[in-house]
Write a protein that holds these residues in place. Structure first.
Motif, mmCIF file in Angstrom:
data_model
loop_
_atom_site.group_PDB
_atom_site.id
_atom_site.type_symbol
_atom_site.label_atom_id
_atom_site.label_comp_id
_atom_site.label_asym_id
_atom_site.label_seq_id
_atom_site.Cartn_x
_atom_site.Cartn_y
_atom_site.Cartn_z
ATOM 1 N N LEU A 54 0.813 -1.214 0.000
ATOM 2 C CA LEU A 54 0.000 0.000 0.000
ATOM 3 C C LEU A 54 0.849 1.267 0.000
ATOM 4 N N THR A 55 0.350 2.284 -0.662
ATOM 5 C CA THR A 55 0.924 3.618 -0.505
ATOM 6 C C THR A 55 -0.221 4.539 -0.090
ATOM 7 N N THR A 56 0.153 5.717 0.381
ATOM 8 C CA THR A 56 -0.895 6.653 0.807
ATOM 9 C C THR A 56 -1.803 6.994 -0.368
ATOM 10 N N ASN A 57 -1.280 6.862 -1.586
ATOM 11 C CA ASN A 57 -2.095 7.143 -2.766
ATOM 12 C C ASN A 57 -3.198 6.120 -2.988
ATOM 13 N N ASP A 58 -3.179 5.028 -2.284
ATOM 14 C CA ASP A 58 -4.246 4.037 -2.442
ATOM 15 C C ASP A 58 -5.502 4.426 -1.672
HETATM 16 C C1 LIG Z 1 1.439 9.543 -5.098
HETATM 17 O O1 LIG Z 1 1.055 10.205 -6.302
HETATM 18 C C2 LIG Z 1 1.828 11.361 -6.553
HETATM 19 C C3 LIG Z 1 1.236 12.045 -7.783
HETATM 20 O O2 LIG Z 1 0.835 11.128 -8.740
HETATM 21 C C4 LIG Z 1 3.279 10.936 -6.779
HETATM 22 O O3 LIG Z 1 4.066 12.087 -7.040
HETATM 23 C C5 LIG Z 1 3.778 10.252 -5.523
HETATM 24 O O4 LIG Z 1 5.084 9.774 -5.729
HETATM 25 C C6 LIG Z 1 2.882 9.087 -5.155
HETATM 26 N N1 LIG Z 1 3.284 8.588 -3.847
HETATM 27 C C7 LIG Z 1 3.492 7.293 -3.612
HETATM 28 C C8 LIG Z 1 3.886 6.936 -2.225
HETATM 29 O O5 LIG Z 1 3.354 6.433 -4.480
#
Ligand SMILES: *[C@@H]1O[C@H](CO)[C@@H](O)[C@H](O)[C@H]1NC(C)=O
Ligand SMILES: *[C@@H]1O[C@H](CO)[C@@H](O)[C@H](O)[C@H]1NC(C)=O
Ligand SMILES: *[C@@H]1O[C@H](CO)[C@@H](O)[C@H](O)[C@H]1NC(C)=O
Ligand SMILES: *[C@@H]1O[C@H](CO)[C@@H](O)[C@H](O)[C@H]1NC(C)=O
Ligand SMILES: *[C@@H]1O[C@H](CO)[C@@H](O)[C@H](O)[C@H]1NC(C)=O
Ligand SMILES: *[C@@H]1O[C@H](CO)[C@@H](O)[C@H](O)[C@H]1NC(C)=O
Length: 263
Positions: free
Chosen positions: A102-106
């Motif tokens: 998981l990443t915070t983007n999920d």
């Molecule tokens: C989350 O998305 C942003 C923009 O798309 C990106 O710059 C960033 O690296 C991403 N973070 C992770 C933890 O994947």
């Protein structure tokens, strides 16, 4: 094969009726974790196709499963090689999604939808509000081998808990340290190295206290412990606290300023 004749577009356009009562659950997790998002088809009717989408995602599926395989065609790139069905046989109607690393983007609103065999209707089964947040409320504890310690954890509010688990992540893998539900410890999935060494400090969980007692520490108990709760009448799994436990190698002892102050 009815499903073959349904154009892909149909998956986004053909949803007939979206019931307002579709159940929604909240799940919180941390970056780096693997999780499963629960979803079960009603009845035991066979599904022709299942998809998981994220409503706030620009385009593409999280996962589309049909004709017995994952269809990579229109998958959103950020989910490639990170998702699967927990059981591709969909036994008992289980279409749980496994989501790795998981990443915070999920963070987002996930929906589980299904098309029954021989039907053109696509039905929304469940919505899951997933929040991936950096470790909150993390504390560090250092201890010596042979000691017994208490890992403190207290549930917020006074909501009754249906289940509590302590989970560990070490270099050696991960697993349950203790799962407490239905008023007892469930030994089913316990990591063998914790058998007979752990308990809740108070099985009544009075005042929301779900602190863990861990006896006869070993150096390889070192790891990240997570205290999670599921409240009564809810399927939400909430991460309450993360504890970074370090058990010193034999022979090294704690200096005074390293000694833990239990909050
Ligand atoms: C989350 O998305 C942003 C923009 O798309 C990106 O710059 C960033 O690296 C991403 N973070 C992770 C933890 O994947
Ligand atoms: C889920 O979280 C939202 C806010 O993010 C909250 O309003 C809602 O009550 C929560 N649902 C449950 C069942 O806890
Ligand atoms: C997640 O799953 C992958 C592959 O199945 C495994 O290598 C990894 O250790 C898991 N990560 C965690 C934090 O459990
Ligand atoms: C998990 O994701 C992070 C950040 O997106 C990445 O740096 C790391 O290599 C990934 N780990 C695995 C096992 O794929
Ligand atoms: C816990 O230990 C980590 C390093 O292992 C450190 O970065 C962090 O600041 C410590 N946190 C607290 C609350 O002491
Ligand atoms: C830790 O070490 C003990 C004895 O050395 C061993 O029995 C146990 O399985 C180990 N635990 C893990 C999680 O590897």
């Amino acid at each position: 094969m009815v499903s073959l004749m349904i154009p892909l577009l149909c998956w986004t356009l053909c949803i007939s009726s979206v019931s307002a009562e579709v159940d929604q659950i909240n799940i919180t997790a941390e970056p780096g974790q693997n999780i499963t998002l629960p979803c079960r088809l009603p009845g035991n009717k066979p599904a022709a196709a299942v998809d998981w989408i994220r409503t706030d995602l620009g385009s593409g599926y999280v996962l589309l499963y049909r004709d017995g395989r994952i269809d990579p065609g229109n998958q959103n790139p950020s989910y490639q090689n990170r998702v699967d069905l927990m059981d591709r046989q969909m036994k008992d109607g289980d279409v749980y999604l496994v989501l790795k690393n998981l990443t915070t983007n999920d963070t987002g609103l996930y929906q589980c939808r299904v098309q029954k065999e021989g039907s053109l209707d696509i039905k929304l089964i469940r919505t899951i509000n997933l929040q991936v947040l950096p470790p909150a409320n993390q504390i560090n504890i250092t201890a010596e081998p042979g000691q017994s310690i208490t890992l403190p954890c207290r549930l917020p509010g006074n909501k009754p808990a249906a289940a509590v688990d302590w989970w560990i992540r070490t270099d050696l893998g991960s697993g349950y340290v203790l799962l407490y539900r239905d008023g007892r410890i469930d030994p089913g999935n316990q990591n063998p190295s914790y058998q007979n060494r752990v308990d809740l400090m108070d099985r009544q969980m009075k005042d929301g206290d779900v602190s863990l007692v861990l006896k006869n520490l070993m150096t390889n108990d070192t790891g990240l412990y997570q205290c999670r709760v599921q409240y009564e009448g809810s399927l939400d799994a909430e991460l309450i606290r993360t504890i970074n436990l370090q058990v010193l190698p034999p022979g090294e002892s704690l200096t005074l300023d390293q000694n833990q102050q239990l909050p």
